[in-house]
Design a protein around this motif. Structure first.
Motif, PDB file in Angstrom:
ATOM      1  N   ARG A 185       0.836  -1.210   0.000  1.00  0.00           N
ATOM      2  CA  ARG A 185       0.000   0.000   0.000  1.00  0.00           C
ATOM      3  C   ARG A 185       0.865   1.252   0.000  1.00  0.00           C
ATOM      4  N   LEU A 186       1.952   1.236   0.759  1.00  0.00           N
ATOM      5  CA  LEU A 186       2.830   2.401   0.846  1.00  0.00           C
ATOM      6  C   LEU A 186       3.664   2.612  -0.418  1.00  0.00           C
ATOM      7  N   MET A 187       3.694   1.619  -1.294  1.00  0.00           N
ATOM      8  CA  MET A 187       4.368   1.809  -2.582  1.00  0.00           C
ATOM      9  C   MET A 187       3.655   2.877  -3.401  1.00  0.00           C
ATOM     10  N   ASP A 188       2.337   2.974  -3.242  1.00  0.00           N
ATOM     11  CA  ASP A 188       1.548   3.943  -4.002  1.00  0.00           C
ATOM     12  C   ASP A 188       1.725   5.357  -3.476  1.00  0.00           C
ATOM     13  N   SER A 189       1.645   5.504  -2.158  1.00  0.00           N
ATOM     14  CA  SER A 189       1.780   6.831  -1.554  1.00  0.00           C
ATOM     15  C   SER A 189       1.865   6.695  -0.043  1.00  0.00           C
ATOM     16  N   VAL A 213      -2.521   6.088   9.591  1.00  0.00           N
ATOM     17  CA  VAL A 213      -2.952   4.811  10.164  1.00  0.00           C
ATOM     18  C   VAL A 213      -4.371   4.454   9.745  1.00  0.00           C
ATOM     19  N   SER A 214      -5.274   5.425   9.752  1.00  0.00           N
ATOM     20  CA  SER A 214      -6.661   5.102   9.392  1.00  0.00           C
ATOM     21  C   SER A 214      -6.760   4.679   7.928  1.00  0.00           C
ATOM     22  N   GLU A 215      -5.990   5.302   7.051  1.00  0.00           N
ATOM     23  CA  GLU A 215      -5.986   4.888   5.639  1.00  0.00           C
ATOM     24  C   GLU A 215      -5.412   3.483   5.486  1.00  0.00           C
ATOM     25  N   LEU A 216      -4.382   3.189   6.237  1.00  0.00           N
ATOM     26  CA  LEU A 216      -3.774   1.858   6.150  1.00  0.00           C
ATOM     27  C   LEU A 216      -4.669   0.779   6.747  1.00  0.00           C
ATOM     28  N   ALA A 217      -5.479   1.147   7.743  1.00  0.00           N
ATOM     29  CA  ALA A 217      -6.336   0.169   8.417  1.00  0.00           C
ATOM     30  C   ALA A 217      -7.582  -0.188   7.602  1.00  0.00           C
ATOM     31  N   GLU A 218      -7.972   0.667   6.653  1.00  0.00           N
ATOM     32  CA  GLU A 218      -9.235   0.472   5.912  1.00  0.00           C
ATOM     33  C   GLU A 218      -9.435  -0.937   5.353  1.00  0.00           C
ATOM     34  N   LYS A 220       5.081  -0.066  13.854  1.00  0.00           N
ATOM     35  CA  LYS A 220       6.248   0.013  14.738  1.00  0.00           C
ATOM     36  C   LYS A 220       7.267  -1.066  14.389  1.00  0.00           C
ATOM     37  N   VAL A 221       6.780  -2.265  14.065  1.00  0.00           N
ATOM     38  CA  VAL A 221       7.683  -3.348  13.655  1.00  0.00           C
ATOM     39  C   VAL A 221       8.369  -2.968  12.349  1.00  0.00           C
ATOM     40  N   LEU A 222       7.591  -2.463  11.388  1.00  0.00           N
ATOM     41  CA  LEU A 222       8.160  -2.054  10.107  1.00  0.00           C
ATOM     42  C   LEU A 222       9.165  -0.917  10.281  1.00  0.00           C
ATOM     43  N   ARG A 229       8.185   7.596   9.632  1.00  0.00           N
ATOM     44  CA  ARG A 229       6.926   8.276   9.935  1.00  0.00           C
ATOM     45  C   ARG A 229       7.204   9.750  10.142  1.00  0.00           C
ATOM     46  N   THR A 230       6.304  10.579   9.591  1.00  0.00           N
ATOM     47  CA  THR A 230       6.419  12.030   9.734  1.00  0.00           C
ATOM     48  C   THR A 230       5.099  12.583  10.227  1.00  0.00           C
ATOM     49  N   ARG A 231       5.186  13.703  10.910  1.00  0.00           N
ATOM     50  CA  ARG A 231       3.985  14.341  11.417  1.00  0.00           C
ATOM     51  C   ARG A 231       3.677  15.547  10.538  1.00  0.00           C
ATOM     52  N   VAL A 232       2.422  15.628  10.087  1.00  0.00           N
ATOM     53  CA  VAL A 232       1.919  16.777   9.346  1.00  0.00           C
ATOM     54  C   VAL A 232       0.672  17.238  10.082  1.00  0.00           C
ATOM     55  N   ALA A 233       0.770  18.379  10.707  1.00  0.00           N
ATOM     56  CA  ALA A 233      -0.308  18.908  11.566  1.00  0.00           C
ATOM     57  C   ALA A 233      -0.614  17.869  12.636  1.00  0.00           C
ATOM     58  N   THR A 234      -1.815  17.336  12.649  1.00  0.00           N
ATOM     59  CA  THR A 234      -2.175  16.360  13.679  1.00  0.00           C
ATOM     60  C   THR A 234      -2.080  14.923  13.174  1.00  0.00           C
ATOM     61  N   SER A 235      -1.690  14.744  11.927  1.00  0.00           N
ATOM     62  CA  SER A 235      -1.620  13.394  11.353  1.00  0.00           C
ATOM     63  C   SER A 235      -0.180  12.911  11.278  1.00  0.00           C
ATOM     64  N   ARG A 236      -0.018  11.603  11.425  1.00  0.00           N
ATOM     65  CA  ARG A 236       1.281  10.967  11.231  1.00  0.00           C
ATOM     66  C   ARG A 236       1.187  10.120   9.980  1.00  0.00           C
ATOM     67  N   PHE A 237       2.076  10.375   9.043  1.00  0.00           N
ATOM     68  CA  PHE A 237       2.082   9.635   7.792  1.00  0.00           C
ATOM     69  C   PHE A 237       3.249   8.654   7.768  1.00  0.00           C
ATOM     70  N   SER A 238       2.991   7.483   7.218  1.00  0.00           N
ATOM     71  CA  SER A 238       4.025   6.465   7.062  1.00  0.00           C
ATOM     72  C   SER A 238       4.521   6.495   5.629  1.00  0.00           C
ATOM     73  N   HIS A 239       5.809   6.293   5.492  1.00  0.00           N
ATOM     74  CA  HIS A 239       6.469   6.347   4.190  1.00  0.00           C
ATOM     75  C   HIS A 239       7.316   5.089   4.018  1.00  0.00           C
ATOM     76  N   LEU A 240       7.233   4.460   2.856  1.00  0.00           N
ATOM     77  CA  LEU A 240       8.026   3.268   2.559  1.00  0.00           C
ATOM     78  C   LEU A 240       9.492   3.645   2.393  1.00  0.00           C
ATOM     79  N   GLU A 241      10.348   2.927   3.097  1.00  0.00           N
ATOM     80  CA  GLU A 241      11.800   3.054   2.943  1.00  0.00           C
ATOM     81  C   GLU A 241      12.273   1.768   2.274  1.00  0.00           C
TER      82      GLU A 241
END
Length: 125
Positions: free
Chosen positions: A24-28, A32-37, A51-53, A61-73
């Motif tokens: 999923r993170l390959m796309d963008s 967490v809520s988007e990933l949990a859908e 956390k394991v990943l 993971r980065t914080r943007v305003a009140t959201s935390r976004f996950s990014h594929l490394e």
């Protein structure tokens, strides 16, 4: 890649939910809520997978305003792939030997079938 990080990468990849998260993170990037859908698990469960990943270096993971976004490394995946590539020669050599053995077997079978289908000559004709 240190052996400990390599072990962490393979341990992280052992779980199908974590593999799906990486796909999923390959796309963008996603929160967490988007990933949990697509999963039948809670957001806290997805957070634990993240956390394991993250511990394996596969996600940042980065914080943007009140959201935390996950990014594929992807770098740890490349390094794990390079490690597995060492075994490609082993498998290819084994498959080449199997191909040769099968070809020899098929040639023997064809020769045996050819001998048994030859009609004996009738001297009375």
């Amino acid at each position: 890649m240190a052996t400990d990080q390599l072990s962490a990468v393979f341990a992280a990849l052992a779980d199908p939910t974590r593999r799906e998260i990486l796909l999923r993170l390959m796309d963008s990037d996603a929160n967490v809520s988007e990933l949990a859908e697509p999963f039948a698990v809670s957001q806290p469960a997805i957070s634990k997978h993240l956390k394991v990943l993250e511990g394996a270096g596969l996600v940042s993971r980065t914080r943007v305003a009140t959201s935390r976004f996950s990014h594929l490394e992807a770098e740890p995946l490349r390094e794990a792939t390079m490690w597995m590539e060492r075994y490609k020669h082993f498998w290819n050599t084994g498959f080449d030997k199997l191909d040769a053995a099968l070809a020899a077997y098929q040639a023997r079978e064809k020769a045996v079938q050819g001998d048994s289908t030859d009609e004996p000559e009738d001297e009375d004709r």
